[in-house]
Design a protein around this motif. Structure first.
Motif, PDB file in Angstrom:
ATOM      1  N   ASP A  38      68.853   4.183   1.347  1.00 26.85           N
ATOM      2  CA  ASP A  38      69.839   5.458   1.470  1.00 26.85           C
ATOM      3  C   ASP A  38      69.020   6.494   2.534  1.00 26.85           C
ATOM      4  O   ASP A  38      69.649   7.097   3.273  1.00 26.85           O
ATOM      5  CB  ASP A  38      70.024   5.842   0.167  1.00 26.85           C
ATOM      6  CG  ASP A  38      71.334   5.203  -0.611  1.00 26.85           C
ATOM      7  OD1 ASP A  38      71.647   4.481  -0.033  1.00 26.85           O
ATOM      8  OD2 ASP A  38      71.181   5.225  -1.765  1.00 26.85           O
TER       9      ASP A  38
ATOM     10  N   GLU B  45      68.700   5.144   6.139  1.00 27.47           N
ATOM     11  CA  GLU B  45      70.028   5.091   6.808  1.00 27.47           C
ATOM     12  C   GLU B  45      69.935   5.719   8.266  1.00 27.47           C
ATOM     13  O   GLU B  45      70.480   5.077   9.266  1.00 27.47           O
ATOM     14  CB  GLU B  45      71.072   5.414   6.169  1.00 27.47           C
ATOM     15  CG  GLU B  45      72.417   5.158   6.488  1.00 27.47           C
ATOM     16  CD  GLU B  45      73.635   5.187   5.918  1.00 27.47           C
ATOM     17  OE1 GLU B  45      74.567   6.079   6.186  1.00 27.47           O
ATOM     18  OE2 GLU B  45      73.578   4.892   4.595  1.00 27.47           O
TER      19      GLU B  45
ATOM     20  N   TYR C 273      75.510  -4.008   6.080  1.00 28.23           N
ATOM     21  CA  TYR C 273      75.567  -2.967   7.001  1.00 28.23           C
ATOM     22  C   TYR C 273      76.933  -2.598   7.818  1.00 28.23           C
ATOM     23  O   TYR C 273      76.972  -1.584   8.113  1.00 28.23           O
ATOM     24  CB  TYR C 273      74.384  -3.368   8.131  1.00 28.23           C
ATOM     25  CG  TYR C 273      74.747  -4.466   9.022  1.00 28.23           C
ATOM     26  CD1 TYR C 273      75.093  -4.314  10.387  1.00 28.23           C
ATOM     27  CD2 TYR C 273      74.710  -5.758   8.768  1.00 28.23           C
ATOM     28  CE1 TYR C 273      75.305  -5.041  11.335  1.00 28.23           C
ATOM     29  CE2 TYR C 273      75.068  -6.655   9.613  1.00 28.23           C
ATOM     30  CZ  TYR C 273      75.304  -6.363  10.835  1.00 28.23           C
ATOM     31  OH  TYR C 273      75.566  -7.429  11.750  1.00 28.23           O
TER      32      TYR C 273
ATOM     33  N   ARG D 252      78.520  -0.614   5.299  1.00 27.51           N
ATOM     34  CA  ARG D 252      77.755   0.627   4.544  1.00 27.51           C
ATOM     35  C   ARG D 252      77.220   1.464   5.813  1.00 27.51           C
ATOM     36  O   ARG D 252      77.295   2.757   5.554  1.00 27.51           O
ATOM     37  CB  ARG D 252      76.445  -0.001   4.194  1.00 27.51           C
ATOM     38  CG  ARG D 252      75.478   0.926   3.448  1.00 27.51           C
ATOM     39  CD  ARG D 252      74.405   0.376   2.890  1.00 27.51           C
ATOM     40  NE  ARG D 252      73.410   1.053   2.009  1.00 27.51           N
ATOM     41  CZ  ARG D 252      72.581   0.661   0.903  1.00 27.51           C
ATOM     42  NH1 ARG D 252      72.631  -0.436   0.712  1.00 27.51           N
ATOM     43  NH2 ARG D 252      72.105   1.600   0.310  1.00 27.51           N
ATOM     44  N   ILE D 253      77.175   1.141   6.970  1.00 17.90           N
ATOM     45  CA  ILE D 253      76.600   1.862   8.049  1.00 17.90           C
ATOM     46  C   ILE D 253      77.765   2.062   9.238  1.00 17.90           C
ATOM     47  O   ILE D 253      77.817   3.139   9.639  1.00 17.90           O
ATOM     48  CB  ILE D 253      75.429   1.156   8.829  1.00 17.90           C
ATOM     49  CG1 ILE D 253      74.266   1.182   7.804  1.00 17.90           C
ATOM     50  CG2 ILE D 253      74.777   2.086  10.068  1.00 17.90           C
ATOM     51  CD1 ILE D 253      72.881   0.579   7.985  1.00 17.90           C
TER      52      ILE D 253
ATOM     53  N   PRO E  71      81.229   1.966   9.401  1.00 18.80           N
ATOM     54  CA  PRO E  71      82.309   3.012   9.371  1.00 18.80           C
ATOM     55  C   PRO E  71      81.924   4.187   9.184  1.00 18.80           C
ATOM     56  O   PRO E  71      82.653   5.257   9.536  1.00 18.80           O
ATOM     57  CB  PRO E  71      83.053   2.444   8.078  1.00 18.80           C
ATOM     58  CG  PRO E  71      82.308   1.205   7.808  1.00 18.80           C
ATOM     59  CD  PRO E  71      80.935   1.249   8.606  1.00 18.80           C
ATOM     60  N   LYS E  72      80.853   4.730   8.765  1.00 20.59           N
ATOM     61  CA  LYS E  72      80.190   6.042   8.780  1.00 20.59           C
ATOM     62  C   LYS E  72      80.033   6.786   9.973  1.00 20.59           C
ATOM     63  O   LYS E  72      79.770   8.046   9.936  1.00 20.59           O
ATOM     64  CB  LYS E  72      78.913   6.229   7.826  1.00 20.59           C
ATOM     65  CG  LYS E  72      79.024   5.590   6.404  1.00 20.59           C
ATOM     66  CD  LYS E  72      77.795   5.853   5.668  1.00 20.59           C
ATOM     67  CE  LYS E  72      77.917   5.468   4.080  1.00 20.59           C
ATOM     68  NZ  LYS E  72      76.590   5.577   3.375  1.00 20.59           N
ATOM     69  N   HIS E  73      80.032   6.032  11.166  1.00 20.47           N
ATOM     70  CA  HIS E  73      79.714   6.613  12.443  1.00 20.47           C
ATOM     71  C   HIS E  73      80.934   6.172  13.465  1.00 20.47           C
ATOM     72  O   HIS E  73      80.340   5.511  14.451  1.00 20.47           O
ATOM     73  CB  HIS E  73      78.133   6.300  12.911  1.00 20.47           C
ATOM     74  CG  HIS E  73      77.129   6.726  11.892  1.00 20.47           C
ATOM     75  ND1 HIS E  73      76.646   7.750  11.962  1.00 20.47           N
ATOM     76  CD2 HIS E  73      76.540   5.938  10.837  1.00 20.47           C
ATOM     77  CE1 HIS E  73      75.944   7.715  10.759  1.00 20.47           C
ATOM     78  NE2 HIS E  73      76.016   6.719  10.216  1.00 20.47           N
TER      79      HIS E  73
END
Length: 420
Positions: free
Chosen positions: A128, A131, A168, A171-172, A174-176
């Protein structure tokens, strides 16, 4: 004289008149010649801990199971995918610090120990915190690719090398949404790609350029070879005298096979290695990105031409390239926080294995004493042998594995049920 005539008949003596060797033979010969000089420290750092890899996968299997408690029968079924033989129960019992095995009814179950769960929680916390670093790392990889896209299946082969979590993509990415997106232009499942949506000029700076800026000098490669490697130093200085070419620059104007293209490829491989956790990569897996990164077909031969920058090893018949400057002896100079947690897991595993070996060794000695087999062998041993034996017992050394009978007993201890 006889030998000379024999060699002449085989065309090994005097001018070579035979046809050239087939490519694969000539390629293998040149590879072996370049990889003959071994660095003991770097070879040690490249040693793969097979047990660590297997236990890490078992850990993930247990964590995915409901309530994080898995039947040993279920783990046994997964042994084939882990390329293991024998009984899963015996394997798990060898690592009491990592796995807690218990009997409930007529079935064995396995869960992670409290110390192991503590490391899992620590690893999740580090992921976390790291990230933003992982986002930058993925962005830099996409920025170096020719069309700013990377195949997901290919990237999955190297995700652990770059420190990306297994999830990933969920976790990673879709957040960007302004930086990444998942695309599939052909419709095939294997053609799914991650695409870069925005270029970040601040990230388009390589590790070599960053170091040059901090030192107030032009970006250049560094060489850590011994001074006795005169010819290698001469080749390195000649190569380093030409201007540095950033791996983030457009290479459409560069001519394939030119010195400028070679400089760019070496810069790119250097940058890729600097982004990994262990500063090393499999050459075979790296070659899968030949189209995306513009790598040559004979990448291994090119890397072997630059022993001052890279170290190439064929340990375990797996060709691996390592960044020399990242190591001091066999130790990494700068360790990623995620790597520190992984090393703690390895230490915990070794602690449990040592405890298991000691306990099993004492049990075997007791069995031999009861059978009376120790009486004759102890009387015939010389003092020196006794000293060595005592030292091995103290260190938990299994020793004697070159002897066929001893090897059979070792594998019996390794896989057979102690109760049987």
């Amino acid at each position: 004289m006889v030998t000379k005539i024999f060699l002449q008949n085989l065309n090994y003596w005097g001018p070579r008149v035979c046809s050239p060797l087939p490519f694969f033979l000539d390629h293998a010969r040149s590879f072996s010649l370049w990889s003959m000089k071994k660095d003991p420290d770097l070879e040690s750092s490249l040693s793969r801990n097979r047990r660590w890899i297997v236990n890490n996968q078992i850990k993930n299997i247990i964590l995915r199971y409901p309530a994080q408690v898995a039947p040993v029968k279920f783990i046994q079924k997964k042994f084939k995918t882990l390329d293991l033989k024998g009984k899963a129960l015996n394997w798990l019992k060898k690592y009491p610090c990592c796995f807690n095995v218990y009997l409930e009814g007529d079935e064995y179950y396995c869960q992670l120990t409290k110390r192991m769960m503590s490391l899992v929680e620590e690893e999740e916390t580090v992921k976390d915190i790291q990230e933003p670093v992982l986002v930058k790392r993925l962005t830099k990889l996409l920025m170096m690719s020719s069309n700013h896209r990377l195949n997901v299946m290919k990237l999955n082969e190297l995700k652990r090398s770059f420190g990306f979590p297994d999830d990933y993509l969920i976790r990673i990415v879709p957040k960007h949404p302004k930086t990444f997106r998942i695309v599939n232009y052909s419709g095939r499942r294997s053609a799914m790609e991650i695409e870069l949506l925005s270029w970040n000029p601040d990230l388009g700076v390589s590790a070599i350029e960053s170091l040059g800026h901090s030192q107030g000098s032009e970006p250049q490669f560094s060489c850590t070879l011994p001074s006795t490697w005169v010819k290698s130093w001469e080749r390195f200085c000649e190569f380093n005298a030409t201007p540095y070419i950033s791996p983030y620059l457009d290479t459409s104007h560069l001519v394939e096979g030119s010195k400028e293209m070679e400089k760019r490829i070496i810069s790119l491989v250097h940058e890729l290695l600097s982004l990994t956790l262990w500063k090393k990569l499999s050459i075979v897996k790296l070659g899968h990105f030949r189209r995306e990164f513009g790598l040559p077909e004979k990448l291994n031969v090119l890397l072997l031409k630059h022993p001052g920058i890279f170290y190439v090893s064929n340990r375990y018949q797996i060709y691996t390239v390592l960044l020399r400057e990242a190591y001091n002896g066999s130790e990494l100079i700068d360790k990623d926080p995620l790597l520190v947690v992984k090393e703690k897991f390895g230490e915990l595993m070794q602690e449990g294995l040592h405890e298991y070996n000691q306990r099993h060794h004492l049990m075997n000695l007791e069995k031999k004493r009861k059978k009376g087999t120790m009486m004759g062998s102890s009387a015939k041993k010389k003092p020196r042998s006794s000293e060595i034996s005592e030292q091995d017992d103290h260190e938990g050394n299994l020793g004697g594995l070159l002897d066929p009978e001893e090897r059979k007993r070792f594998y019996k201890v390794l896989f057979d049920d102690p109760a049987s």
